[in-house]
Scaffold this active site. Structure first.
Site, PDB file in Angstrom:
ATOM      1  N   SER A 118       0.951  -1.338  -0.043  1.00 46.45           N
ATOM      2  CA  SER A 118      -0.102  -0.020   0.146  1.00 46.45           C
ATOM      3  C   SER A 118       0.869   1.442  -0.036  1.00 46.45           C
ATOM      4  CB  SER A 118      -1.000  -0.017   1.380  1.00 46.45           C
ATOM      5  OG  SER A 118      -1.350   1.267   1.556  1.00 46.45           O
ATOM      6  N   TYR A 142      -1.862  -0.145  10.475  1.00 43.07           N
ATOM      7  CA  TYR A 142      -2.049  -0.771   9.228  1.00 43.07           C
ATOM      8  C   TYR A 142      -1.011  -0.495   8.040  1.00 43.07           C
ATOM      9  CZ  TYR A 142      -3.763  -1.064   4.369  1.00 43.07           C
ATOM     10  OH  TYR A 142      -4.000  -1.378   3.142  1.00 43.07           O
ATOM     11  N   LYS A 146       2.071  -3.456   6.477  1.00 40.55           N
ATOM     12  CA  LYS A 146       2.382  -3.635   5.007  1.00 40.55           C
ATOM     13  C   LYS A 146       3.735  -3.593   4.809  1.00 40.55           C
ATOM     14  CE  LYS A 146      -1.630  -4.323   3.334  1.00 40.55           C
ATOM     15  NZ  LYS A 146      -2.089  -5.559   2.562  1.00 40.55           N
TER      16      LYS A 146
HETATM   17  N1  LIG Z   1      -8.908  -0.611  -1.382  1.00 41.79           N
HETATM   18  C1  LIG Z   1      -7.666   0.133  -1.380  1.00 41.79           C
HETATM   19  O1  LIG Z   1      -7.749   1.359  -1.842  1.00 41.79           O
HETATM   20  C2  LIG Z   1      -6.475  -0.588  -0.950  1.00 41.79           C
HETATM   21  C3  LIG Z   1      -5.186   0.298  -1.020  1.00 41.79           C
HETATM   22  C4  LIG Z   1      -3.833  -0.237  -0.799  1.00 41.79           C
HETATM   23  C5  LIG Z   1      -3.916  -1.488  -0.718  1.00 41.79           C
HETATM   24  N2  LIG Z   1      -5.058  -2.362  -0.372  1.00 41.79           N
HETATM   25  C6  LIG Z   1      -4.944  -3.773   0.261  1.00 41.79           C
HETATM   26  O2  LIG Z   1      -5.467  -4.773  -1.132  1.00 41.79           O
HETATM   27  C7  LIG Z   1      -6.035  -5.714  -0.484  1.00 41.79           C
HETATM   28  C8  LIG Z   1      -7.459  -5.820  -0.722  1.00 41.79           C
HETATM   29  O3  LIG Z   1      -8.375  -4.641  -0.249  1.00 41.79           O
HETATM   30  P1  LIG Z   1      -9.431  -4.655  -0.720  1.00 41.79           P
HETATM   31  O4  LIG Z   1     -10.056  -3.136  -0.780  1.00 41.79           O
HETATM   32  O5  LIG Z   1     -10.098  -5.366  -1.814  1.00 41.79           O
HETATM   33  O6  LIG Z   1     -10.426  -5.093   0.740  1.00 41.79           O
HETATM   34  P2  LIG Z   1     -11.504  -6.034   0.963  1.00 41.79           P
HETATM   35  O7  LIG Z   1     -11.614  -6.021   2.692  1.00 41.79           O
HETATM   36  O8  LIG Z   1     -12.649  -5.905  -0.043  1.00 41.79           O
HETATM   37  O9  LIG Z   1     -10.901  -7.581   0.618  1.00 41.79           O
HETATM   38  C9  LIG Z   1      -9.891  -8.110   1.441  1.00 41.79           C
HETATM   39  C10 LIG Z   1     -10.501  -9.652   1.726  1.00 41.79           C
HETATM   40  O10 LIG Z   1      -9.658 -10.453   2.463  1.00 41.79           O
HETATM   41  C11 LIG Z   1     -10.348 -11.111   3.364  1.00 41.79           C
HETATM   42  N3  LIG Z   1      -9.724 -11.344   4.562  1.00 41.79           N
HETATM   43  C12 LIG Z   1      -9.164 -10.301   5.530  1.00 41.79           C
HETATM   44  N4  LIG Z   1      -8.415 -11.138   6.491  1.00 41.79           N
HETATM   45  C13 LIG Z   1      -8.290 -12.378   6.209  1.00 41.79           C
HETATM   46  C14 LIG Z   1      -7.585 -13.403   6.812  1.00 41.79           C
HETATM   47  N5  LIG Z   1      -7.012 -13.142   7.932  1.00 41.79           N
HETATM   48  N6  LIG Z   1      -7.926 -14.682   6.138  1.00 41.79           N
HETATM   49  C15 LIG Z   1      -8.631 -14.810   5.281  1.00 41.79           C
HETATM   50  N7  LIG Z   1      -9.120 -13.979   4.333  1.00 41.79           N
HETATM   51  C16 LIG Z   1      -9.093 -12.382   5.119  1.00 41.79           C
HETATM   52  C17 LIG Z   1     -11.708 -10.640   3.515  1.00 41.79           C
HETATM   53  O11 LIG Z   1     -12.668 -11.211   3.916  1.00 41.79           O
HETATM   54  C18 LIG Z   1     -11.996  -9.850   2.188  1.00 41.79           C
HETATM   55  O12 LIG Z   1     -12.954 -10.566   1.286  1.00 41.79           O
HETATM   56  C19 LIG Z   1      -5.861  -5.747   1.027  1.00 41.79           C
HETATM   57  O13 LIG Z   1      -4.443  -6.323   1.453  1.00 41.79           O
HETATM   58  C20 LIG Z   1      -5.768  -4.402   1.284  1.00 41.79           C
HETATM   59  O14 LIG Z   1      -4.688  -3.736   2.516  1.00 41.79           O
HETATM   60  C21 LIG Z   1      -6.176  -1.900  -0.650  1.00 41.79           C
END
Ligand SMILES: NC(=O)c1ccc[n+]([C@@H]2O[C@H](COP(=O)([O-])OP(=O)(O)OC[C@H]3O[C@@H](n4cnc5c(N)ncnc54)[C@H](O)[C@@H]3O)[C@@H](O)[C@H]2O)c1
Length: 318
Positions: A118, A142, A146
């Protein structure tokens, strides 16, 4: 190829799953469904598992033994405020979950990993566009989880030859397909839509930043472009020369909060005047990506505009 996508029922993960399926890959999804939506993954093989729970290692080993070639690891907790309240749990989930995954990959000789990192790893950079060499100084647990994750990945590469790419996502928004929309009201565009749907006025935190229009500037990347970057990263892992392991994923163009609101007004046809409030602690004026490295090394560039992002996100929730 056969790819395990952790967090595959999430917002970004489900876009990755669909793109992989469209190009003919076999996809396995692992998700604890804490934030995942089962309907997003259609008929993909799904394993319901919390990566940080006791016994996850052995369960992962048996999943990876199904001839998995590569893992795309998106499963993580991602709420910044919650991470400040529950730092131990965030470390257990995000760092502990990754440690379990890496250990299971090592035990099964699955040596290709794309890791969701991130822009939160950069913290409060004082440059308009960060390169991957800009010092990382995350300002919340958070972002720290990462950055620690990237270190763990680098250590595994040194210790047992893991081939890995860390993708530092900037502000992800939009929808590639209406059924995969971002259902969490956590980022600017969904928050503004929620305000308009509730007939309230969107809030802007700070209009006196040292930016052209006084509001914060961020780099908004369409989720479909981002998902496509994972496919480029997978191909990269097959190369023998891999000069870098960490890549910014953004457009390289910052948009201010006021520019986003103006685009929302154009797309929705709703005329509104935002409520200007004081700055929030911890918001850097600028957080935009320098995307030279990913363009030159992976051959990937974003193709979609801010209009595409806002328009697809709005259409998906109608
Ligand atoms: N959305 C953003 O703007 C953004 C920006 C930077 C990084 N990220 C990273 O991208 C990834 C996906 O983000 P997203 O926006 O799709 O979030 P999201 O919450 O929609 O997806 C994360 C998924 O991981 C699952 N999950 C979480 N912890 C878990 C665990 N311990 N075991 C199994 N499953 C687990 C959740 O049920 C969910 O389906 C994450 O790692 C997040 O940190 C997202």
């Amino acid at each position: 190829m056969k790819v395990l996508v952790t967090g595959g029922a999430g917002y970004i993960g489900s876009h990755v799953v669909r793109l992989l399926q469209q190009r003919g890959d076999q996809v396995l999804v692992l998700d604890d469904m804490s934030a995942g939506v089962p309907a997003r993954i259609g008929d993909a093989v799904a394993h319901h598992l919390d990566l940080a729970a006791p016994g996850a290692h052995d369960a992962l080993v048996s999943i990876l033994r199904n001839d998995v070639d590569a893992v795309i690891h998106l499963a993580a907790r991602k709420k910044v405020g919650e991470s400040v309240e529950l730092p131990e749990w965030y470390y257990a989930q995000n760092v502990g979950g990754l440690a379990t995954l890496l250990s299971a990959m090592r035990d099964t000789s699955v040596n290709r990993l794309v890791f969701s990192s991130s822009a939160a790893t950069y913290g409060m950079p004082d440059v308009p566009a960060v390169t991957e060499d800009t010092p990382c100084a995350p300002i919340n647990p958070y972002g720290e989880t990462k950055l620690v994750g990237e270190w763990m990945v680098a250590d595994a590469a040194r210790a047992w030859g893991l081939r890995a790419a860390n993708l530092r996502y900037f502000n992800v928004a939009g929808a590639g397909w209406p059924d995969l929309a971002d259902t969490a009201v956590a980022n600017l565009i969904p928050i503004v839509f929620a305000a308009l749907k509730a007939n309230t006025v969107p809030i802007v935190f700070g209009n006196d930043y040292p930016t052209p229009d006084g509001s914060c500037v961020r780099d908004y990347v369409h989720v479909l472009d981002l998902a496509d970057a994972h496919l480029s990263a997978l191909s990269y892992l097959d190369r023998e020369d891999r000069p870098h392991s960490t890549f910014n994923v953004g457009t390289g163009t910052g948009s201010s909060v006021f520019e986003v609101l103006a685009e929302v007004a154009r797309v929705t046809g709703v005329d509104f005047t935002p409520d200007i409030q004081d700055r929030r602690a911890g918001d850097p004026p600028y957080l935009a990506a320098d995307v030279t490295r990913i363009r030159e090394t992976l051959g990937w560039s974003a193709t979609k505009t801010l209009h595409d992002i806002v328009d697809s996100a709005w259409s998906a929730i109608q």
